[in-house]
Design a protein around this motif. Structure first.
Motif, PDB file in Angstrom:
ATOM      1  N   ALA A  38       6.770  -3.516  19.124  1.00  0.00           N
ATOM      2  CA  ALA A  38       7.745  -4.182  20.003  1.00  0.00           C
ATOM      3  C   ALA A  38       8.598  -5.157  19.209  1.00  0.00           C
ATOM      4  N   SER A  39       7.974  -5.899  18.324  1.00  0.00           N
ATOM      5  CA  SER A  39       8.715  -6.855  17.516  1.00  0.00           C
ATOM      6  C   SER A  39       9.735  -6.145  16.633  1.00  0.00           C
ATOM      7  N   MET A  40       9.340  -5.051  16.007  1.00  0.00           N
ATOM      8  CA  MET A  40      10.260  -4.310  15.139  1.00  0.00           C
ATOM      9  C   MET A  40      11.417  -3.707  15.929  1.00  0.00           C
ATOM     10  N   ARG A  41      11.157  -3.266  17.154  1.00  0.00           N
ATOM     11  CA  ARG A  41      12.245  -2.718  17.977  1.00  0.00           C
ATOM     12  C   ARG A  41      13.284  -3.793  18.291  1.00  0.00           C
ATOM     13  N   TYR A  42      12.837  -4.990  18.659  1.00  0.00           N
ATOM     14  CA  TYR A  42      13.780  -6.078  18.922  1.00  0.00           C
ATOM     15  C   TYR A  42      14.573  -6.435  17.666  1.00  0.00           C
ATOM     16  N   LEU A  43      13.870  -6.547  16.539  1.00  0.00           N
ATOM     17  CA  LEU A  43      14.552  -6.938  15.312  1.00  0.00           C
ATOM     18  C   LEU A  43      15.509  -5.852  14.817  1.00  0.00           C
ATOM     19  N   MET A  49      23.858  -4.820  17.573  1.00  0.00           N
ATOM     20  CA  MET A  49      24.442  -5.659  18.621  1.00  0.00           C
ATOM     21  C   MET A  49      25.785  -6.219  18.162  1.00  0.00           C
ATOM     22  N   PRO A  50      26.859  -6.008  18.925  1.00  0.00           N
ATOM     23  CA  PRO A  50      28.178  -6.496  18.507  1.00  0.00           C
ATOM     24  C   PRO A  50      28.413  -7.987  18.768  1.00  0.00           C
ATOM     25  N   TYR A  51      27.592  -8.619  19.594  1.00  0.00           N
ATOM     26  CA  TYR A  51      27.816 -10.017  19.964  1.00  0.00           C
ATOM     27  C   TYR A  51      26.834 -10.926  19.228  1.00  0.00           C
ATOM     28  N   LEU A  58      17.979 -11.581  20.291  1.00  0.00           N
ATOM     29  CA  LEU A  58      17.085 -10.504  19.864  1.00  0.00           C
ATOM     30  C   LEU A  58      16.221 -10.941  18.684  1.00  0.00           C
ATOM     31  N   THR A  59      16.796 -11.717  17.781  1.00  0.00           N
ATOM     32  CA  THR A  59      16.015 -12.226  16.658  1.00  0.00           C
ATOM     33  C   THR A  59      14.906 -13.154  17.153  1.00  0.00           C
ATOM     34  N   ASP A  60      15.255 -14.080  18.038  1.00  0.00           N
ATOM     35  CA  ASP A  60      14.257 -15.014  18.563  1.00  0.00           C
ATOM     36  C   ASP A  60      13.149 -14.300  19.326  1.00  0.00           C
ATOM     37  N   VAL A  61      13.524 -13.318  20.138  1.00  0.00           N
ATOM     38  CA  VAL A  61      12.519 -12.580  20.917  1.00  0.00           C
ATOM     39  C   VAL A  61      11.622 -11.767  19.977  1.00  0.00           C
ATOM     40  N   GLY A  62      12.223 -11.104  18.989  1.00  0.00           N
ATOM     41  CA  GLY A  62      11.435 -10.309  18.056  1.00  0.00           C
ATOM     42  C   GLY A  62      10.441 -11.138  17.277  1.00  0.00           C
ATOM     43  N   ILE A  63      10.863 -12.314  16.860  1.00  0.00           N
ATOM     44  CA  ILE A  63       9.957 -13.190  16.119  1.00  0.00           C
ATOM     45  C   ILE A  63       8.881 -13.746  17.038  1.00  0.00           C
ATOM     46  N   SER A  64       9.271 -14.153  18.246  1.00  0.00           N
ATOM     47  CA  SER A  64       8.277 -14.739  19.140  1.00  0.00           C
ATOM     48  C   SER A  64       7.258 -13.705  19.602  1.00  0.00           C
ATOM     49  N   VAL A  65       7.696 -12.464  19.816  1.00  0.00           N
ATOM     50  CA  VAL A  65       6.754 -11.423  20.242  1.00  0.00           C
ATOM     51  C   VAL A  65       5.677 -11.235  19.192  1.00  0.00           C
ATOM     52  N   SER A  66       6.086 -11.149  17.943  1.00  0.00           N
ATOM     53  CA  SER A  66       5.087 -10.889  16.903  1.00  0.00           C
ATOM     54  C   SER A  66       4.265 -12.129  16.593  1.00  0.00           C
TER      55      SER A  66
END
Length: 78
Positions: A38-43, A49-51, A58-66
């Motif tokens: 899940a973390s790798m998918r977010y990262l 992502m264009p914005y 997405l970076t914050d969520v990916g890091i927090s998930v892992s």
């Protein structure tokens, strides 16, 4: 220059091994639907992502998930 010592940071003493619980923990961490996946998918999604604001989210969520979920497992000794 650096050296690599293959040893654990903290000593591990397993008094009662539980293969069933170990299988569950390993599948939750590294399986296809696990925390690491899940973390790798977010990262990975952040690169498409264009914005810029969404990239940060997405970076914050990916890091927090892992990191936070792995920390939770460490705190509760799973």
């Amino acid at each position: 220059m650096w050296s690599y010592d293959k040893r654990l940071q903290f000593p591990v003493k397993i008094k009662n091994p539980d293969p069933q619980a170990a299988k569950i923990v390993i599948s939750q961490l590294g399986g296809p639907d696990g925390e690491l996946g899940a973390s790798m998918r977010y990262l990975n999604q952040r690169y498409a992502m264009p914005y810029a604001a969404c990239k940060g989210i997405l970076t914050d969520v990916g890091i927090s998930v892992s990191l936070l979920h792995l920390l939770w497992l460490r705190v509760y000794n799973f």
